[in-house]
Each structure stands twice: as structure tokens, then as C-alpha cells.
Design a protein around this motif. Structure first.
Motif, PDB file in Angstrom:
ATOM      1  N   PRO A 140      34.255   9.969 102.615  1.00 29.38           N
ATOM      2  CA  PRO A 140      33.700  11.234 102.111  1.00 29.38           C
ATOM      3  C   PRO A 140      34.813  12.237 101.784  1.00 29.38           C
ATOM      4  N   GLN A 141      34.774  12.797 100.582  1.00 34.72           N
ATOM      5  CA  GLN A 141      35.809  13.714 100.094  1.00 34.72           C
ATOM      6  C   GLN A 141      37.202  13.077 100.156  1.00 34.72           C
ATOM      7  N   GLY A 142      37.230  11.764 100.052  1.00 29.64           N
ATOM      8  CA  GLY A 142      38.505  11.058 100.111  1.00 29.64           C
ATOM      9  C   GLY A 142      38.527   9.898  99.139  1.00 29.64           C
ATOM     10  N   PRO A 143      39.463   8.986  99.303  1.00 30.43           N
ATOM     11  CA  PRO A 143      39.602   7.881  98.347  1.00 30.43           C
ATOM     12  C   PRO A 143      38.639   6.735  98.635  1.00 30.43           C
ATOM     13  N   LYS A 144      38.537   5.843  97.681  1.00 31.88           N
ATOM     14  CA  LYS A 144      37.912   4.546  97.917  1.00 31.88           C
ATOM     15  C   LYS A 144      38.989   3.667  98.540  1.00 31.88           C
ATOM     16  N   ALA A 165      38.003  -1.581 111.417  1.00 31.92           N
ATOM     17  CA  ALA A 165      38.885  -0.504 110.956  1.00 31.92           C
ATOM     18  C   ALA A 165      38.182   0.631 110.214  1.00 31.92           C
ATOM     19  N   GLN A 166      37.056   0.368 109.560  1.00 27.84           N
ATOM     20  CA  GLN A 166      36.477   1.364 108.652  1.00 27.84           C
ATOM     21  C   GLN A 166      36.262   2.742 109.279  1.00 27.84           C
ATOM     22  N   PRO A 167      35.593   2.879 110.427  1.00 27.34           N
ATOM     23  CA  PRO A 167      35.369   4.237 110.957  1.00 27.34           C
ATOM     24  C   PRO A 167      36.665   4.949 111.333  1.00 27.34           C
ATOM     25  N   TYR A 168      37.656   4.198 111.786  1.00 22.75           N
ATOM     26  CA  TYR A 168      38.932   4.811 112.160  1.00 22.75           C
ATOM     27  C   TYR A 168      39.696   5.281 110.917  1.00 22.75           C
ATOM     28  N   ILE A 169      39.667   4.472 109.863  1.00 22.45           N
ATOM     29  CA  ILE A 169      40.343   4.870 108.621  1.00 22.45           C
ATOM     30  C   ILE A 169      39.656   6.093 108.019  1.00 22.45           C
ATOM     31  N   THR A 170      38.328   6.115 108.064  1.00 27.08           N
ATOM     32  CA  THR A 170      37.586   7.271 107.548  1.00 27.08           C
ATOM     33  C   THR A 170      37.991   8.540 108.289  1.00 27.08           C
ATOM     34  N   LYS A 171      38.012   8.478 109.612  1.00 30.84           N
ATOM     35  CA  LYS A 171      38.409   9.634 110.410  1.00 30.84           C
ATOM     36  C   LYS A 171      39.856  10.019 110.134  1.00 30.84           C
ATOM     37  N   TYR A 172      40.687   9.027 109.939  1.00 27.41           N
ATOM     38  CA  TYR A 172      42.112   9.265 109.659  1.00 27.41           C
ATOM     39  C   TYR A 172      42.291  10.080 108.376  1.00 27.41           C
ATOM     40  N   TYR A 173      41.627   9.675 107.293  1.00 28.73           N
ATOM     41  CA  TYR A 173      41.771  10.412 106.034  1.00 28.73           C
ATOM     42  C   TYR A 173      41.199  11.819 106.137  1.00 28.73           C
ATOM     43  N   GLN A 174      40.107  11.966 106.853  1.00 24.87           N
ATOM     44  CA  GLN A 174      39.536  13.303 107.026  1.00 24.87           C
ATOM     45  C   GLN A 174      40.500  14.202 107.793  1.00 24.87           C
ATOM     46  N   LEU A 175      41.146  13.650 108.799  1.00 24.30           N
ATOM     47  CA  LEU A 175      42.125  14.405 109.582  1.00 24.30           C
ATOM     48  C   LEU A 175      43.339  14.776 108.728  1.00 24.30           C
ATOM     49  N   MET A 176      43.885  13.805 108.005  1.00 24.16           N
ATOM     50  CA  MET A 176      45.059  14.063 107.172  1.00 24.16           C
ATOM     51  C   MET A 176      44.740  15.072 106.073  1.00 24.16           C
ATOM     52  N   ASN A 177      43.582  14.929 105.442  1.00 26.80           N
ATOM     53  CA  ASN A 177      43.206  15.853 104.372  1.00 26.80           C
ATOM     54  C   ASN A 177      43.093  17.288 104.872  1.00 26.80           C
ATOM     55  N   SER A 178      42.576  17.456 106.077  1.00 24.23           N
ATOM     56  CA  SER A 178      42.368  18.807 106.600  1.00 24.23           C
ATOM     57  C   SER A 178      43.672  19.453 107.063  1.00 24.23           C
ATOM     58  N   HIS A 179      44.641  18.650 107.482  1.00 22.59           N
ATOM     59  CA  HIS A 179      45.882  19.203 108.027  1.00 22.59           C
ATOM     60  C   HIS A 179      47.034  19.236 107.027  1.00 22.59           C
ATOM     61  N   LYS A 231      44.756  17.439 100.574  1.00 21.55           N
ATOM     62  CA  LYS A 231      43.931  16.318 100.141  1.00 21.55           C
ATOM     63  C   LYS A 231      44.770  15.204  99.522  1.00 21.55           C
ATOM     64  N   TYR A 232      44.476  13.981  99.900  1.00 18.92           N
ATOM     65  CA  TYR A 232      45.064  12.809  99.248  1.00 18.92           C
ATOM     66  C   TYR A 232      44.666  12.855  97.777  1.00 18.92           C
ATOM     67  N   VAL A 233      45.640  12.755  96.879  1.00 17.46           N
ATOM     68  CA  VAL A 233      45.393  13.132  95.485  1.00 17.46           C
ATOM     69  C   VAL A 233      44.983  11.975  94.575  1.00 17.46           C
ATOM     70  N   TYR A 234      45.011  10.747  95.082  1.00 20.26           N
ATOM     71  CA  TYR A 234      44.714   9.600  94.224  1.00 20.26           C
ATOM     72  C   TYR A 234      43.313   9.059  94.512  1.00 20.26           C
ATOM     73  N   PRO A 235      42.714   8.325  93.561  1.00 17.48           N
ATOM     74  CA  PRO A 235      41.319   7.896  93.740  1.00 17.48           C
ATOM     75  C   PRO A 235      41.126   6.724  94.692  1.00 17.48           C
ATOM     76  N   THR A 236      42.162   5.897  94.897  1.00 12.87           N
ATOM     77  CA  THR A 236      42.011   4.728  95.761  1.00 12.87           C
ATOM     78  C   THR A 236      43.228   4.570  96.664  1.00 12.87           C
ATOM     79  N   TYR A 237      43.045   3.760  97.704  1.00 17.02           N
ATOM     80  CA  TYR A 237      44.170   3.354  98.543  1.00 17.02           C
ATOM     81  C   TYR A 237      43.867   1.963  99.084  1.00 17.02           C
ATOM     82  N   SER A 238      44.883   1.090  99.102  1.00 15.57           N
ATOM     83  CA  SER A 238      44.703  -0.286  99.567  1.00 15.57           C
ATOM     84  C   SER A 238      45.628  -0.585 100.739  1.00 15.57           C
TER      85      SER A 238
END
Length: 376
Positions: free
Chosen positions: A275-279, A296-310, A313-320
Motif C-alpha cells: 500500500p502506497q508503495g511498490p509492487k 516474507a510478505q507481511p514483513y516486507i510490507t511493513k518494511y516499506y511502510q517504515l522506510m517510506n515514512s522515515h 517514499k520509494y520512487v520506483y514502481p517495482t522492486y525485486s
């Protein structure tokens, strides 16, 4: 006293900026067509590079990195590792002896340049191991552009450091630092570092990459896959299009520092939206040693939300997150990591560290060989 110090500090900063002049960044657009011989671990490549000189300087030469030329006996990387003795990086040596010294001849890395042209004119070039110096037919003036075209072939090296074939977890190809890559030009001049094991520096670039490879392979990469319905792994209803048993993968990416990919017949691909982050894409071999990737999915989701807020925002549409390489290494819109893990804590620790480089190096584009403290 405090006021005097503040005035002096402001004066020093103003003089520093005056000496450097207006801020600028070079830019590049790559179009590459790659034909992989998976059985022989080789490929042939064609590249068109549109290069914009945004600096105030006239450029009479340019430089390219040919990183894979380091992976052979007696290279500068080999000599550096040999000089470290038993205290060196265990990934590069065994029992204190450089692993590069014993690479079989047919597994030595190579990037062989056939020719290079500028605006259709053939150019003279010189290669010193991992750096190619190119003499221009016409200078690139400030705020002007030029177009390079070149053809080359390459041998995918035995996996020693980051890149290569058959890593220790059995991934067939980790394709990083894999193409002739124009060097960065900035306030320090040309970043012509010989590749001896450190990291990288590059201009922001756009990529349009077509890869032909055996249709049984799945590719993970940093970028947007433009034809998921024609290749294996990304679309459950895909109808694989093949010509002479090879599928064609079409990737694109904008404003990143490097394009990296990996290929293996046993990869699976899982994806989800933050949500509000990359695919996010998880590309890995599905076996008993990689089961924790399923958690991994819930932890990665929380990770991006944490990084985006601090940190913004991660500026690209995807991350692999891609299983490959020899540990963990960040690239544009992806990271290569070892995938076998005993628990989710270990896997997420590696994912979090490498993913954070999307902010501290990949977005800021710091000079890693000269200033590694700025991102590590």
C-alpha cells in the motif's frame, strides 16, 4: 563569537559551491539486444547509447567499464585477493588462496568489444583490463548529446564475486555488471576505477533491454517486464512465444543507476502490492531451503511502510528480491541475495539491509568506491 563562526562557515560553503559551479548530472539511455547461449554460458550483445553531457566541460574521450574482465587468473582483482592472505574475503578465497587463480580457461570472464561508433563513425579504443578508453570522433560539448553504438560478446564467468554462473546455491546466471557501462563523469572527473572488488558509481540512465534465452528459463530483474504473457513465470495464463526454442524478454527501467538480472530454470515468481508503495517481486528457487520466503510478505510490507515514512517514499514502481550472487548486493530496482535461510529473521535482515540501499546509494547516487561510508 558564535555569529563570527557562523559567518565564516557560510563563507566557506559559498566558496566551495562557487568553485564547483552549478550542480549537474550526466544522463544516458541504453537500448540493448542480448542473445544468450545458456548451454555455453555466453551471450552476444548490441548496444545503442544516447549520452547527454550536462557538465560545463567539453569531453574528448569517454570511458566504459568492462567488469567481467576481472574474473581471471592474474587480474588486478586476483592480485588484490592474493595479497590479503588468510585475512581476506572468504567469498574470494579458499584456505588463503585466491579463487580467481584457479578459474578454468573456459570459465574466465570476458567482455570482447567488436567495434564502437559515435554517430556512425568508427572509433579507436584501448582496453586496460576492466576499463575501456574511447577516443571520440567529435567532442561532446557542454549541454549536448551524442549516440554510441557497439557490438560485443561475453563469457559469463565462474561465480566468484556478485556476478557469474552457477553460484553456490545453484542459480544458473547472476547477470550483474554484465554490459559495457559508461563511466560516471562528475566534479571528480571520470570515475575510472579498476574493478578489484569494491562497488560502483554510475550516471542515472534509462534502459530498454531485450533478452533472448532458452524458453525454460525464468528471469528476475530490476525493471518493468513489458511482456509477461509471453514468457515463463509471471502470468499463469501465459502463452510462451518461442523462436528456435528461445523466448524473448522485454524489460524497461527509467532513471536508475544500473540494470541487473538473473536467470534460472527453477525460479518461481511471487508478487504483491505494498500500500502506497511498490509492487514487490520475489524470485527464487522453490525448495526446502527457501521455505521461509513464503513468510516474507507481511514483513516486507511493513518494511516499506517504515522506510517510506522515515526516509521518503520509494520512487520506483517495482522492486525485486532475487536469489543470486554471493551474499547481498543492491542494483536499480532490485537486489541479489543468497536465498537459503534457516529462519525469517535471517532472511529479512538481509532483505532489509540491501533494500535500504534503494535510498542510500541508488536514489542519492553516491560514489561507493570513494565514499562507501555514505551508504553502508
Amino acid at each position: 563569537m558564535k555569529k563570527s563562526v557562523a559567518i565564516l562557515f557560510a563563507f566557506i560553503i559559498s566558496q566551495f559551491h562557487a568553485q564547483q559551479g552549478a550542480y549537474y548530472q550526466q544522463s544516458a539511455k541504453y537500448k540493448m539486444d542480448i542473445d544468450v547461449n545458456a548451454e555455453k554460458f555466453t551471450y552476444e550483445g548490441k548496444q545503442t547509447l544516447d549520452y547527454k553531457n550536462n557538465s560545463p566541460d567539453e569531453l574528448n574521450v569517454v570511458y566504459f567499464h568492462l567488469y567481467w574482465n576481472a574474473f581471471k587468473p592474474n587480474s588486478m582483482m586476483d592480485q588484490r585477493v592474493a595479497g590479503q592472505g588468510k585475512n581476506g574475503d572468504s567469498r574470494l578465497q579458499k584456505d588463503g588462496v585466491s579463487r580467481l587463480a584457479s578459474i578454468p580457461k573456459d570459465q574466465e570472464g570476458a567482455q570482447n568489444i567488436h567495434w564502437i561508433k559515435q554517430n556512425g563513425k568508427i572509433l579507436k579504443f584501448e582496453i586496460q583490463e576492466t576499463v575501456m578508453k574511447v577516443y571520440l570522433a567529435e567532442p561532446i560539448k557542454p549541454n549536448s548529446s551524442t549516440t554510441f553504438t557497439l557490438e560485443w560478446d561475453a563469457v559469463i564467468p565462474q561465480q566468484i564475486r556478485r556476478s557469474g554462473r552457477n553460484n553456490r546455491e545453484g542459480v544458473d546466471m547472476t547477470m550483474t555488471q554484465w554490459y559495457p557501462k559508461i563511466a560516471e563523469y562528475d566534479y571528480d572527473g571520470w570515475a575510472t576505477f579498476d574493478y578489484i572488488g569494491r562497488e560502483f558509481h554510475a550516471p542515472f540512465s534509462d534502459f530498454d533491454v531485450t533478452i533472448k534465452i532458452n524458453k525454460e528459463y525464468v528471469i528476475g530483474a530490476g525493471g518493468i517486464l513489458e511482456n509477461p504473457s509471453e514468457v515463463k513465470g509471471y502470468d499463469a495464463n501465459a502463452k510462451i512465444k518461442a523462436d528456435k526454442n528461445k523466448a524473448t524478454w522485454k524489460w524497461s527501467a527509467k532513471n536508475i543507476l544500473d540494470f541487473a538480472w538473473a536467470a534460472d530454470k527453477d525460479y518461481i515468481v511471487k508478487s504483491f502490492d505494498v500500500p502506497q508503495g511498490p509492487k514487490v517481486f520475489l524470485v527464487y528457487q522453490n525448495n526446502d531451503k527457501t521455505k521461509v520466503w513464503e513468510e516474507a510478505q507481511p514483513y516486507i510490507t511493513k518494511y516499506y511502510q517504515l522506510m517510506n515514512s522515515h526516509f521518503g517514499k520509494y520512487v520506483y514502481p517495482t522492486y525485486s528480491f532475487i536469489q543470486g550472487g554471493d551474499g547481498g548486493m543492491e542494483y536499480g530496482m532490485c537486489t541479489m541475495i543468497l536465498g537459503e535461510a534457516n529462519d525469517i529473521e535471517g532472511l529479512m535482515g538481509l532483505m532489509a539491509h540491501e533494500g535500504a540501499h534503494s535510498w542510500y546509494q541508488q536514489i542519492l547516487a553516491t560514489n561507493e568506491p570513494m565514499r562507501p561510508w555514505m551508504d553502508e
